[in-house]
Write an enzyme that holds these catalytic residues in place. Structure first.
Site, short mmCIF file in Angstrom:
data_model
loop_
_atom_site.label_atom_id
_atom_site.label_comp_id
_atom_site.label_asym_id
_atom_site.label_seq_id
_atom_site.Cartn_x
_atom_site.Cartn_y
_atom_site.Cartn_z
N LYS A 1 55.29 45.81 36.27
CA LYS A 1 53.84 45.97 35.82
C LYS A 1 53.36 47.51 35.98
CE LYS A 1 51.05 43.82 38.65
NZ LYS A 1 50.42 42.34 39.17
N ASP B 1 40.54 39.58 40.12
CA ASP B 1 40.81 39.10 38.63
C ASP B 1 41.41 37.77 38.63
OD1 ASP B 1 40.57 39.38 35.86
OD2 ASP B 1 42.44 40.50 35.76
N GLY C 1 46.70 43.04 31.07
CA GLY C 1 45.52 42.47 32.04
C GLY C 1 44.52 43.41 31.93
N THR C 2 43.56 43.35 32.84
CA THR C 2 42.37 44.03 33.25
C THR C 2 42.98 45.26 33.95
OG1 THR C 2 41.10 42.14 33.48
CG2 THR C 2 40.22 44.50 34.15
#
Ligand SMILES: *[C@@H]1O[C@H](CO)[C@@H](O)[C@H](O)[C@H]1NC(C)=O
Ligand SMILES: *[C@@H]1O[C@H](CO)[C@@H](O)[C@H](O)[C@H]1NC(C)=O
Ligand SMILES: *[C@@H]1O[C@H](CO)[C@@H](O)[C@H](O)[C@H]1NC(C)=O
Ligand SMILES: *[C@@H]1O[C@H](CO)[C@@H](O)[C@H](O)[C@H]1NC(C)=O
Ligand SMILES: *[C@@H]1O[C@H](CO)[C@@H](O)[C@H](O)[C@H]1NC(C)=O
Ligand SMILES: *[C@@H]1O[C@H](CO)[C@@H](O)[C@H](O)[C@H]1NC(C)=O
Ligand SMILES: *[C@@H]1O[C@H](CO)[C@@H](O)[C@H](O)[C@H]1NC(C)=O
Ligand SMILES: *[C@@H]1O[C@H](CO)[C@@H](O)[C@H](O)[C@H]1NC(C)=O
Length: 906
Positions: free
Chosen positions: A651, A752, A632-633
């Site tokens: 994560k 996001d 992801g970003t």
């Protein structure tokens, strides 16, 4: 006549024999029962044949200590299988009926369907904890469940149960927590609930329950939490709820309750959360509310409350939100409200309040929203209307305020929206307005008596999207400087006394003529009145000079954005290269010697997972690219298999902000806070690991991947059979909307929102991820450059390009893009739309291309049935609203949820 000793002895031995036999068969039965359960549910890791006989070693199974029982294993006392993707019918678990010592059964978050096996559950005389929540069980709650007389915790929430609450359950007197919310239950809440002596939590929200809240509820003194929102309950709020003063949370929003708020509410010194909005409550808010000193949220909007706002609220020092909008309150806002140091939102819109502007409120330094609109406040506005506060929303429209717009408005450094329309304001618009550079959503001074010229300083408001100065007495020319309003989308200067040529500025000429009409001496595009020759030459010159400037400004901001983006990208790349090098080095050194780095801090927030998680394994999982689930970003997600067999998501934050690590304690506190967010549509952290300057967040594994993968079939683009059906997609959309609405409700903005951040659990419930990022990276604290590029390409609302600030309407836009993705099965950016056109532009320009909605929506979905098509059209409308260019026109997420629900029920 007493039995003879011999007979008694014989009887005794017979008993012993029978009992031994039954113990023996019980032992055998338990094994059989467990194997039966395994066959019916096939939990993923119960297959190891080696342990075939020793069911006590199966994961999630707890047996009583075998000590004293000889060679055999103990009896099964607990089965914990939450979130294991279990399928099967309620009947498939009936084998548990043969486990007489079972005290705990947790099968929550699975995919069980069919009826509850009341008979077998009811035979568990020792069962204390039963959690079948978050499944798809249907049918009625069986009356036979009443046999489980030891029950203390019963959770059947979020299933599809219907019918009433059976009267037989009145025998479950030991119940402490009863959760049956999110079903389709009808009928009354039984009166006998009031007689349960230990009832601490009663949660039955989101059902179709009718009738009264049982009178006397709470008289058993233990009640702490009562949540019955979104039902059809009638009658009044019983005063018994507050009698013992132990209630902490009272949520009754969206019912049909009438009567008044009981005066003894103040007995509850620990009452922190009162949400009773959207009912028919009348009468005054009792003064005793001031005794509820823990009060944090008080939301009673949309009722028929009368009387004044009690000054006693001032004693609730922790009060953060006070929402009394849409009632019939009168009188003034008490001065002492200004003592509420923690107050963040005061919303009293649409009442009959009067008096002067409540100046004392300016002492609430944390106030971010002040909504006095639609009342009868009069007099002047205070000069220092912001006084250095955090005010973001100042909504004072539809009152009778008079005097001038205060010069002190220039001190409102954080203001996003200023609504002063429909008052009796006079004087000129102060030049200081140009200092409120934060203004973004709207500046609305319409329907007043403002006169004098338009200040050139308006041109400094380069983030402002909507400007409404209509219906005043403003005169003079429209200053060319207004072309500095680079974000302007909506403008209304109609019905003033403006004169001269309308400057050439795209937002002006793109507006409807009506936005400039009613100014008799105004000319030029978009008005039909052509400017005479006097203006002609000047007009042309000005035009050239200005286009030059606009071009410069545009180039300038492009360069700025480009350099910020490149800088961030460069930082990312630099970091990634470093990581790669580090990884390469490790690889050279060989797997064996790879010692996991020293873990500096780690924790699991969920107690019963502590055993199952190995932090070193989490760290190691991030060393292998093969484990990457998504990128992801702000983070990369890895799948990590624990030695216990459990799978977790790990994560790894792209270390955009080292401060995150340096403020470890703050971060840990935030994470812990987030881990308590109890919303089914938000991914919450279950733990973390910190080593060196790396932070790893642990989450539950989501077996069905992301919405992005589901929609665009990333792994297998040719396999159309895998395409989801419309009802599932719609329910995913609603899930995401609810998650986001909840976030906004707790004043959190997501950084996001994108389909790649929508995760799907085992039965395709959608959960919005990356929630913690918004907490860990505080955009207001020096990480502005990050927030400038926040979000994923294609989801970024147009205004972010200028504002560099992430906003609630910005989230709504991004959500709208997700809706469009769902409707069209297209990616947010794709070359097929043409150069510079993204999905949003493509859809919005369809009418101009002469295309019908049918040509936009995915025909594989819309042509299946009329019902689907109808729902899709309704959702398309919602998506169009969400992706409106003007942020002010986008609906709130709460409204979006309602509209989607409506679409679903249409
Ligand atoms: C179900 O309710 C019980 C008792 O109130 C509670 O302990 C448990 O956490 C709940 N389960 C879920 C999944 O929320
Ligand atoms: C709830 O029950 C009613 C009838 O009792 C039914 O019409 C409705 O479809 C049900 N809703 C859901 C979500 O199951
Ligand atoms: C409240 O509503 C009930 C029925 O819903 C009605 O019988 C009762 O009179 C109402 N009470 C008041 C005070 O309006
Ligand atoms: C107010 O909130 C703080 C922090 O949450 C808490 O410690 C304090 O006890 C609360 N005060 C009251 C009166 O409840
Ligand atoms: C604002 O609220 C925070 C807690 O949320 C508190 O610590 C602070 O003191 C408040 N500010 C003022 C000026 O009262
Ligand atoms: C303005 O804020 C200061 C604290 O910064 C406070 O002392 C003062 O009373 C406030 N003024 C008004 C008029 O509320
Ligand atoms: C400005 O306020 C007026 C009345 O208060 C309202 O009718 C109008 O829609 C508002 N304009 C914008 C752009 O929000
Ligand atoms: C508005 O202000 C004018 C004077 O400034 C006053 O005469 C008039 O009564 C006011 N109107 C209202 C509705 O307050």
């Amino acid at each position: 006549m007493p039995p003879s000793p011999a007979a008694a002895a014989a009887f005794f031995f017979a008993c012993v024999l029978v009992c031994t036999a039954c113990l023996l068969t019980a032992g055998a039965d338990e094994g059989d029962a467990m194997r039966e359960l395994r066959r019916a549910l096939s939990p993923p890791d119960w297959t190891a044949a080696a342990d075939d006989d020793n069911h006590c070693a199966w994961r999630g199974v707890t047996c009583s200590s075998a000590a004293g029982a000889g060679a055999g294993a103990g009896e099964v006392i607990a089965i914990d299988l939450p979130r294991r993707g279990l399928r099967g019918s309620g009947g498939d678990i009936s084998a548990v009926g043969m486990l007489p010592s079972l005290t705990r059964l947790d099968l929550s978050f699975n995919s069980l369907t069919g009826d509850l096996p009341g008979e077998s559950l009811g035979s568990l005389r020792r069962l204390e904890f039963l959690d079948l929540s978050m499944n798809r069980l249907a049918g009625a709650i069986p009356s036979t469940l009443a046999g489980a007389v030891a029950l203390r915790f019963l959770n059947l929430s979020n299933n599809a149960l219907s019918g009433g609450i059976p009267d037989e359950l009145r025998s479950l007197k030991g119940i402490e927590e009863l959760q049956i919310s999110g079903n389709n239950l009808t009928g009354f809440l039984p009166r006998w609930l009031a007689g349960f002596p230990s009832l601490r939590v009663l949660s039955a929200y989101e059902n179709s329950l009718s009738g009264e809240i049982p009178p006397g509820l709470g008289l058993s003194s233990e009640l702490r939490v009562l949540n019955l929102h979104s039902n059809a309950l009638e009658g009044s709020i019983p005063s018994s709820l507050f009698e013992f003063g132990n209630l902490q949370v009272l949520i009754l929003t969206v019912n049909r309750l009438n009567g008044s708020i009981p005066a003894n509410i103040g007995r509850c010194a620990g009452l922190s959360n009162v949400r009773i909005g959207n009912n028919r409550l009348a009468g005054a808010i009792p003064a005793s509310i001031g005794d509820a000193t823990s009060l944090t949220y008080f939301e009673a909007d949309s009722n028929e409350l009368t009387g004044a706002i009690p000054a006693q609220f001032a004693r609730c020092a922790n009060l953060t939100l006070l929402n009394l909008a849409y009632n019939r309150l009168a009188g003034e806002v008490p001065d002492v409200i200004g003592e509420l140091r923690n107050l963040q939102e005061l919303i009293v819109s649409s009442n009959g309040l009067s008096g002067e502007f409540p100046r004392s409120i300016l002492r609430c330094r944390n106030l971010s929203k002040l909504d006095l609109s639609y009342n009868a406040f009069r007099g002047g506005l205070p000069e220092n209307v912001c006084n250095g506060s955090r005010l973001q929303f100042l909504l004072l429209d539809h009152n009778e305020f008079s005097g001038g717009v205060p010069v002190g408005i220039g001190g409102c450094g954080r203001l996003l929206e200023l609504q002063l329309g429909n008052n009796n304001l006079t004087g000129e618009i102060p030049a200081e307005i140009g200092r409120v550079k934060s203004l973004q959503i709207a500046l609305n001074l319409s329907f007043n008596h403002l006169a004098g010229p338009l200040p050139r300083e308006l041109g400094r408001l380069d983030k402002l999207v909507a400007l409404d100065l209509s219906s005043n007495e403003i005169s003079g020319e429209i200053p060319g400087d207004m072309r500095g309003m680079l974000s302007l989308i909506e403008v209304n200067l109609s019905n003033n006394r403006l004169s001269g040529a309308i400057p050439v500025f795209a937002p002006f000429q793109k507006s409807a003529a009506s936005c400039f009409s009613g100014n008799t001496k105004l000319c030029g595009d978009p008005l039909v009145v052509e400017c005479g020759p006097i203006y002609g030459s000047n007009y042309g010159m000005d035009h050239r000079k200005i286009s030059y400037r606009v071009a410069l400004a545009v180039v300038g901001s492009c360069v700025l954005i480009f350099s910020v983006v490149s800088l961030v990208v460069a930082l990312f790349m630099w970091r990634e290269r470093q990581e790669k090098e580090a990884e390469a080095k490790m690889a050279e050194a060989g797997e064996v010697v790879v010692a996991a780095p020293q873990v500096m801090a780690s924790n699991m927030f969920i107690e019963n997972l502590q055993q199952a998680i190995d932090f070193q394994s989490c760290v190691k999982a991030t060393f292998k690219d093969a484990n990457i689930v998504s990128n992801g970003t702000f983070s990369t997600t890895y799948k990590a298999v624990m030695p216990s067999g459990m799978i977790v998501c790990v994560k790894k934050l792209k270390s955009v902000d080292r401060a995150v690590i340096h403020h470890q304690m703050k971060m840990i506190r935030e994470l812990e806070c987030l881990s308590h967010i109890n919303h089914p549509n938000l991914v919450r952290p279950i733990g973390y690991v910190i080593y060196e300057d790396v932070a790893l967040l642990l989450h539950h594994h989501m077996p069905n991947g992301t919405l992005l993968q589901l929609l665009h079939n990333v792994d297998n683009p040719d396999d159309d059979n895998q395409k989801p059906d419309w009802p599932r997609l719609l329910s995913i959309a609603i899930d995401v909307a609810e998650g986001l609405a909840f976030l906004h409700h707790v004043a959190t903005i997501h950084l996001d929102v994108s389909s790649g951040n929508v995760l799907l659990d085992s039965h395709y419930n959608a959960l919005l991820g990356e929630v913690e990022i918004s907490k860990l990276l505080d955009p207001s604290k020096g990480t502005a450059s990050i927030s400038a590029v926040a979000g994923s390409f294609g989801y970024i609302p147009p205004e972010y390009a200028y504002t560099m600030q992430v906003t609630v309407p910005g989230n709504v836009y991004s959500f709208g893009v997700v809706l469009l993705e769902i409707l069209t099965s297209k990616l947010p950016v794709d070359e097929e739309f043409g150069e510079g056109v993204d999905l949003v532009k493509w859809v919005h320009s369809a009418p101009a291309r002469g295309e019908t909605p049918e040509q936009i929506m995915d025909p594989k979905l819309s042509t299946v049935s009329f019902a689907w098509r109808r729902q899709m059209l309704a959702v398309l409308k919602v998506a169009m609203l969400c992706t409106e260019r003007a942020p002010a026109k986008r609906p709130k997420m709460k409204k979006v949820v309602e509209m989607l629900q409506e679409a679903k029920n249409s």
